[in-house]
Design an enzyme around this catalytic site. Structure first.
Site, PDB file in Angstrom:
ATOM      1  N   GLU A 218       0.827  -1.206   0.000  1.00 44.87           N
ATOM      2  CA  GLU A 218       0.000   0.000   0.000  1.00 44.87           C
ATOM      3  C   GLU A 218       0.860   1.254   0.000  1.00 44.87           C
ATOM      4  O   GLU A 218       1.924   1.291   0.618  1.00 44.87           O
ATOM      5  CB  GLU A 218      -0.916   0.029   1.228  1.00 44.87           C
ATOM      6  CG  GLU A 218      -1.936  -1.091   1.252  1.00 44.87           C
ATOM      7  CD  GLU A 218      -2.820  -1.044   2.486  1.00 44.87           C
ATOM      8  OE1 GLU A 218      -2.990   0.065   3.042  1.00 44.87           O
ATOM      9  OE2 GLU A 218      -3.321  -2.099   2.891  1.00 44.87           O
TER      10      GLU A 218
ATOM     11  N   CYS B 246      -3.742   1.521   7.605  1.00 46.68           N
ATOM     12  CA  CYS B 246      -2.571   0.851   7.058  1.00 46.68           C
ATOM     13  C   CYS B 246      -2.696  -0.669   7.113  1.00 46.68           C
ATOM     14  O   CYS B 246      -2.942  -1.258   8.159  1.00 46.68           O
ATOM     15  CB  CYS B 246      -1.321   1.292   7.824  1.00 46.68           C
ATOM     16  SG  CYS B 246       0.193   0.677   7.078  1.00 46.68           S
TER      17      CYS B 246
END
Length: 353
Positions: A91, A325
């Site tokens: 990510e 996250c």
């Protein structure tokens, strides 16, 4: 791929150092590798061997990292799920005000109990070219003037590749050194090697508590520095490089947001050349950790600030899209299963071990 491999591939097709620099800078801007070099003007024109050899290299660089999906959020951030050439995913997050948060590993070995990334363990390291490719991808969407290594992974566990990436971003990438932020739970290699680098990044230390025993529980595989030792090391580095240290503190309701913790934080951090970033926990359904109330968060910030600790609230970007996250990758890889999370937190998950 590592950055020297990219440069060696260019040299192998006859690129001189001036060509390598021009191609690298085009890549870092998110442009085609031959951008600005198509006109037959002495210093801009590529030799035939470079022109014919460049397309396969460009294809290989493009394959390093590709955007799998984009997830815009109300706070102005844009979360990117990035697919790597081997099918693994990481990510990146485009932040407001031209910032970018990037990953340095697929997964993470530290195992922070409040972090989704750590639930999968460490799958593999990212090469320095894969790390930088996240910046090149993001710059195709927005300008990027600050890069923080706060995505998936512990940068200190991949320090050679991370420092290669930082050195390139701080030179050909045209990013100010203090706008490159190396985040770590604390590792001896960080304090040994960062002061020796040509590009000295800012440092962010994951503190999370003043209690050494509690920190060992929350960060089970972090080096066993006490919070006081970490702050001393951070203070020394901040004074050397001339920009303040950042201390990260994920707020967990009833665990590290107590009045006792706040008073201890004041004693530990008051007068230090640093900033305390308090990060309210981004809750996942079924998780036993909870985010403190808005009123409590406001009180914590005001109390610390009023008692001499410069404090900022840093919400994890994209909370309105359930995109904290590691969560995007976890959903894409079928790691998040809410019923399993619920069973695990009740001690009923047979796969917990």
């Amino acid at each position: 791929m590592r950055i020297p491999e990219f440069h060696h591939a260019l040299a192998a097709i006859g690129a001189r150092s001036c060509h390598v620099g021009r191609i690298t800078r085009a890549w870092l801007k998110g442009q085609p590798l031959d951008a600005g070099t198509r006109h037959q003007k002495s210093e801009h024109y590529f030799p035939l061997s470079v022109r014919t050899g460049l397309p396969p290299i460009a294809a290989q660089m493009d394959a390093l990292a590709q955007i799998q999906s984009q997830h815009p959020a109300a706070d102005g951030s844009l979360r990117l799920l990035v697919a790597l050439a081997d099918g693994q995913m990481v990510e990146s997050v485009l932040l407001p005000r031209n910032g970018l948060c990037i990953s340095s590993q697929v997964g993470c070995a530290v195992g922070c109990t409040f972090c989704m990334t750590g639930k999968s363990g460490l799958l593999r390291q990212l090469g320095s070219a894969e790390i930088v490719a996240q910046v090149a991808l993001a710059r195709r969407i927005r300008p990027v003037k600050k890069v923080v290594f706060m995505g998936m992974g512990e940068p200190a566990h991949n320090i050679d590749n991370v420092l290669e990436a930082i050195n390139l971003l701080g030179t050909d990438g045209n990013i100010g050194h203090k706008n490159l932020v190396f985040s770590t739970v604390g590792d001896p290699r960080v304090f040994e090697r960062l002061p020796q680098q040509q590009v000295k990044p800012a440092l962010a230390l994951s503190l999370h508590t003043t209690d050494a025993a509690l920190r060992a529980q929350l960060l089970p595989r972090a080096p066993r520095y006490t919070p006081a030792e970490l702050v001393a090391l951070g203070e020394d580095y901040a004074r050397r490089v001339g920009y303040p240290i950042q201390y990260q503190w994920t707020l967990l309701a009833g665990i590290n947001d107590t009045q006792q913790e706040l008073e201890a934080a004041v004693q530990l951090l008051r007068g230090k050349y640093g900033i305390l970033n308090i990060i309210p926990y981004n809750s996942v359904e079924g998780d036993h950790y909870q985010r403190p109330s808005a009123e409590r968060i406001h009180y914590i910030k005001r109390y610390l600030h009023d008692n001499g600790v410069l404090t900022k609230v840093r919400d994890s970007a994209g909370q309105d899209i359930d995109g904290g996250c590691g969560q995007l990758r976890a959903r894409a890889a079928d790691i998040i299963d809410h019923s399993r999370l619920l069973r695990r937190n009740r001690g009923q998950d047979p796969q917990q071990a």
